[in-house]
Design a protein around this motif. Structure first.
Motif, PDB file in Angstrom:
ATOM      1  N   LYS A  61       0.829  -1.210   0.000  1.00  0.00           N
ATOM      2  CA  LYS A  61       0.000   0.000   0.000  1.00  0.00           C
ATOM      3  C   LYS A  61       0.861   1.257   0.000  1.00  0.00           C
ATOM      4  O   LYS A  61       0.560   2.252  -0.698  1.00  0.00           O
ATOM      5  CB  LYS A  61      -0.917   0.003   1.225  1.00  0.00           C
ATOM      6  N   GLU A  62       1.917   1.243   0.763  1.00  0.00           N
ATOM      7  CA  GLU A  62       2.820   2.407   0.830  1.00  0.00           C
ATOM      8  C   GLU A  62       3.487   2.645  -0.527  1.00  0.00           C
ATOM      9  O   GLU A  62       3.596   3.795  -1.007  1.00  0.00           O
ATOM     10  CB  GLU A  62       3.871   2.159   1.916  1.00  0.00           C
ATOM     11  N   SER A  63       3.911   1.534  -1.165  1.00  0.00           N
ATOM     12  CA  SER A  63       4.578   1.670  -2.481  1.00  0.00           C
ATOM     13  C   SER A  63       3.600   2.197  -3.534  1.00  0.00           C
ATOM     14  O   SER A  63       3.941   3.064  -4.379  1.00  0.00           O
ATOM     15  CB  SER A  63       5.147   0.312  -2.915  1.00  0.00           C
ATOM     16  N   ILE A  64       2.368   1.678  -3.499  1.00  0.00           N
ATOM     17  CA  ILE A  64       1.347   2.123  -4.473  1.00  0.00           C
ATOM     18  C   ILE A  64       1.037   3.601  -4.259  1.00  0.00           C
ATOM     19  O   ILE A  64       0.891   4.397  -5.221  1.00  0.00           O
ATOM     20  CB  ILE A  64       0.091   1.252  -4.338  1.00  0.00           C
ATOM     21  N   ALA A  65       0.921   3.998  -3.013  1.00  0.00           N
ATOM     22  CA  ALA A  65       0.638   5.413  -2.726  1.00  0.00           C
ATOM     23  C   ALA A  65       1.775   6.302  -3.234  1.00  0.00           C
ATOM     24  O   ALA A  65       1.532   7.408  -3.787  1.00  0.00           O
ATOM     25  CB  ALA A  65       0.444   5.592  -1.220  1.00  0.00           C
ATOM     26  N   ASP A  66       2.997   5.857  -3.078  1.00  0.00           N
ATOM     27  CA  ASP A  66       4.147   6.627  -3.554  1.00  0.00           C
ATOM     28  C   ASP A  66       4.125   6.742  -5.069  1.00  0.00           C
ATOM     29  O   ASP A  66       4.391   7.823  -5.646  1.00  0.00           O
ATOM     30  CB  ASP A  66       5.435   5.954  -3.077  1.00  0.00           C
ATOM     31  N   LEU A  67       3.800   5.640  -5.763  1.00  0.00           N
ATOM     32  CA  LEU A  67       3.715   5.668  -7.228  1.00  0.00           C
ATOM     33  C   LEU A  67       2.579   6.579  -7.680  1.00  0.00           C
ATOM     34  O   LEU A  67       2.689   7.272  -8.696  1.00  0.00           O
ATOM     35  CB  LEU A  67       3.501   4.252  -7.768  1.00  0.00           C
ATOM     36  N   ASP A  68       1.467   6.583  -6.920  1.00  0.00           N
ATOM     37  CA  ASP A  68       0.352   7.479  -7.273  1.00  0.00           C
ATOM     38  C   ASP A  68       0.801   8.943  -7.190  1.00  0.00           C
ATOM     39  O   ASP A  68       0.409   9.779  -8.043  1.00  0.00           O
ATOM     40  CB  ASP A  68      -0.841   7.245  -6.347  1.00  0.00           C
ATOM     41  N   ARG A  69       1.589   9.262  -6.234  1.00  0.00           N
ATOM     42  CA  ARG A  69       2.060  10.639  -6.100  1.00  0.00           C
ATOM     43  C   ARG A  69       2.968  10.998  -7.287  1.00  0.00           C
ATOM     44  O   ARG A  69       2.878  12.102  -7.850  1.00  0.00           O
ATOM     45  CB  ARG A  69       2.815  10.824  -4.767  1.00  0.00           C
TER      46      ARG A  69
END
Length: 742
Positions: free
Chosen positions: A281-289
């Protein structure tokens, strides 16, 4: 009564004892010689009782063991002497003697059938009935008449139970051994052998049948119990197996262990999958940013690239769906796994195609970067979905395993109960089966626990009569009985026959002992003038001389002679004692004061001597109505120097006779002319004369006959005499047998 006295009695009766012994021995020898010779046949059984029961002396219950063994021997002996065994033997004996095929063992006396009539047909019918009953369990005869015939014949021949057991057969245990001995002693050697041999054979058959009958009953009962337990435990086993099959419980322990192991694995897998979710989830959120930043810098994508990206997106969605299905199958469906592998290859190929597209401008480079982030985000989202799906699937699997484990626990309790019931039934079945096998083995191995180790043999010669031994034993026994009888009679003897008896019953030592003599035709003068060959007369003389010495030594003049009962010999003793004193030139006056039995007066001369001084003194003292002077000059008592004052007899007592008269003065006056005055009194048990005459004497002497017994009245008289103190000189034991003097 001491041993010395008994020995004296035995010594005096020795010839009587020896005569009794001799007569008894001769009679025993004669009667034994007249007996018919006896022939003995013997057999021996080994019982096996000691081996079966066993004796352990070291144990605390050794006494109970011995008691149990003795009871077993007693029971076996009584079984041998049972009515069944003896009746079968009785049948065999009667068949042998009544059939007449062989020589009969016995021939009854004709008198035995005097009051009993029977026909030959009845006898034949009895023989037939007895043969039919041999070797069977039913010994009863079919009709009362046959039973009556059997009873009469068996008693006449001596083959009934009483005749066999009391006079012929002996059954006893051989001391301190495991054997029982059977003996038969009869007047016929063939009969002794026949009885012993058939008695043993019949008993072995009877005992074997009895053992088999008892064992078969026990075995049958055990068999029924074994079958019952077997059916019960099989029913319980079927119930247990059905429950296991119905609940898929092949191996409950293994299933429980497998469930625990699988749950542990699922929990580990869930933990691993759950730990991936947060980082993804943290990695996906970072990629979304980052993508948002790129979107702000770029306006769009080339249509070709957009197409590839859309294709990649669809592939990822399809791949995520397949992963969910694969997780739902527990990662076991190989077909789904193969499809996932194909879609993954397609995703890789799509990514490579997108990567080969070279950017022409900076914008293109930016798009390429954006595409790379999108691809990475897609991959991460796939992983996230896979992780969440795995957690969800594993949670469901863990819950299912927990439910299954709970069901296994409940099943385990139920199965354990069924298993326990089954094991109890199985143990009971095994125990009964072992007992059945053991009993069956015992019934096969111990059918004949009693073994005949020494068979009966025909006697070659009759039993020794031991006539001499029996005669000697009879003589000795009769002698012992005779001695016992003599001792018993001596113990019961209450007479004063000897000094010991006298001292025992009177508590006094005798003053003198006077031996018994035959007073018929006894010449007093000749007795003391010569030596007699009769020992009794010589002893009598010496006894009188001994009393004379004691009278002279006493210093007294007037002596009162008395007795407790009449017939003790006072008169006879006084007369002879007076003569003994005249032998020493002493003058003696005898006064008969026995008014009731004036035997002294009657012995003397009845002619009155009126001229004597005694007559004058009697008259002066007013005693002429009661006394008279007499002279002892008859043929029986021809005594010189002895005067007698007799009495005319009266029923009055001395105090009544002397009332108003001066008898005391008379005694004083007449005493001047005599050395000694002897006064005879009546017996003390009947009259009080002695007590009234005591005052007129210096010493009192009592006379007892050795043939008398001491009674209660005698004891009262003795007590009175002993109460006189020194005036009582003592007692003379008269009529003592010469053998009792020493």
């Amino acid at each position: 009564m001491d041993l010395q006295f008994f020995w004296k009695i035995l010594t005096r009766r020795k010839w009587l004892i020896l005569a009794v012994m001799a007569i008894t021995a001769i009679a025993a020898y004669y009667f034994v010689s007249q007996l018919d010779p006896k022939y003995k046949s013997e057999a021996q059984f080994n019982t096996g009782i000691i081996d079966i029961k066993g004796l352990t002396p070291d144990e605390d219950n050794a006494y109970l063991q011995k008691f149990s063994v003795e009871i077993s021997y007693g029971n076996l002996i009584e079984l041998m002497k049972s009515s069944r065994n003896l009746k079968q033997l009785s049948y065999r004996l009667l068949i042998h003697d009544l059939e007449g095929i062989d020589i009969p063992f016995r021939t009854p006396e004709p008198e035995a059938f005097e009051d009993f009539n029977y026909s030959e047909e009845e006898k034949a019918e009895l023989i037939k009935a007895m043969k039919e009953r041999l070797n069977t369990t039913d010994f009863g005869l079919s009709t009362p008449r046959l039973h009556q015939l059997y009873t009469k014949f068996s008693k006449a021949y001596g083959y009934d139970r009483k005749g066999l057991l009391e006079y012929n057969i002996t059954v006893e245990r051989m001391t301190e051994t495991d054997r029982i001995k059977i003996e038969c002693e009869t007047e016929n050697p063939d009969l002794s052998y026949f009885i012993t041999d058939n008695f043993c054979r019949d008993f072995l058959t009877y005992y074997a049948d009895l053992q088999l009958e008892e064992d078969s009953e026990v075995v049958q009962l055990l068999r029924e119990q074994v079958e019952e337990k077997k059916a019960a435990q099989l029913s319980k086993k079927n119930e247990l197996d059905s429950y296991r099959r119905g609940n898929n419980l092949v191996n409950l322990a293994s299933q429980q262990q497998a469930t625990v192991t699988q749950r542990t694995e699922y929990e580990l897998q869930r933990q691993t999958a759950f730990e991936k979710i947060a980082p993804l989830k943290e990695s996906i959120a970072d990629l979304d940013r980052q993508l948002a930043q790129i979107d702000r810098n770029s306006s769009g994508y080339d249509k070709e690239k957009q197409k590839e990206n859309n294709a990649l997106l669809n592939l990822n969605k399809r791949l995520a769906s397949l992963n969910d299905e694969y997780a739902a199958s527990g990662y076991k469906d190989k077909k789904i796994a193969k499809t996932i592998s194909l879609y993954e290859k397609q995703v890789d190929e799509t990514i490579r195609r997108i990567a080969k597209l070279e950017p022409l401008t900076e914008k293109d480079e930016l798009e390429r970067t954006q595409n790379s982030f999108v691809l990475k985000k897609n991959n991460l989202e796939i992983e996230l979905r896979q992780a969440k799906s795995a957690v969800k699937t594993l949670d469901a699997n863990i819950a299912s395993l927990a439910s299954r484990a709970s069901g296994l626990v409940n099943s385990e309790a139920y199965v354990a109960g069924l298993q326990a019931e089954y094991e109890i039934l199985f143990d009971e079945y095994k125990t009964l089966n072992v007992e059945l096998s053991k009993k069956f083995g015992e019934s096969k191995n111990d059918v004949y626990p009693v073994a005949l180790v020494e068979r009966a043999e025909l006697a070659d010669e009759p039993e020794p009569m031991h006539k001499s031994i029996l005669a000697a034993f009879s003589g000795i026994l009769s002698g012992m009985l005779c001695v016992v009888l003599i001792f018993f009679l001596a113990f019961l003897d209450q007479s004063l026959s000897n000094p010991d008896q006298f001292a025992k019953f009177t508590n006094m030592e005798p003053l003198a002992l006077i031996s018994k003599v035959n007073d018929k035709n006894l010449d007093i003068k000749n007795l003391f003038a010569s030596t007699s060959t009769d020992k009794r007369q010589e002893s009598f003389k010496e006894s009188l001389r001994n009393i004379r010495y004691q009278i002279e030594s006493s210093g007294a003049q007037k002596f009162l002679f008395t007795s407790t009962r009449p017939g003790e010999g006072k008169t006879f003793l006084i007369v002879h004692l007076a003569h003994v004193l005249t032998l020493k030139n002493k003058k003696v006056l005898l006064i008969d004061a026995n008014f009731k039995h004036n035997s002294l007066t009657q012995m003397s001369n009845q002619d009155l001597q009126q001229g004597l001084l005694n007559s004058r003194l009697i008259g002066e003292n007013k005693l002429s109505d009661d006394f008279m002077t007499q002279s002892p000059n008859n043929t029986k008592f021809n005594l010189e120097g002895v005067d007698i004052i007799g009495n005319k007899g009266t029923s009055q007592s001395p105090s009544e006779v002397f009332a108003g008269k001066d008898f005391h003065n008379f005694i004083q006056d007449i005493g001047k002319n005599y050395d000694y005055i002897f006064i005879e009194s009546s017996d003390m048990n009947t009259y009080s004369d002695t007590k009234e005459l005591v005052e007129y004497s210096d010493k009192i002497i009592s006379v007892f006959s050795a043939e008398s017994e001491i009674k209660h009245a005698d004891r009262e008289a003795i007590s009175f005499l002993q109460g006189l103190g020194n005036r009582f000189m003592g007692s003379i034991l008269n009529k003592v047998d010469l053998k009792n003097l020493n």
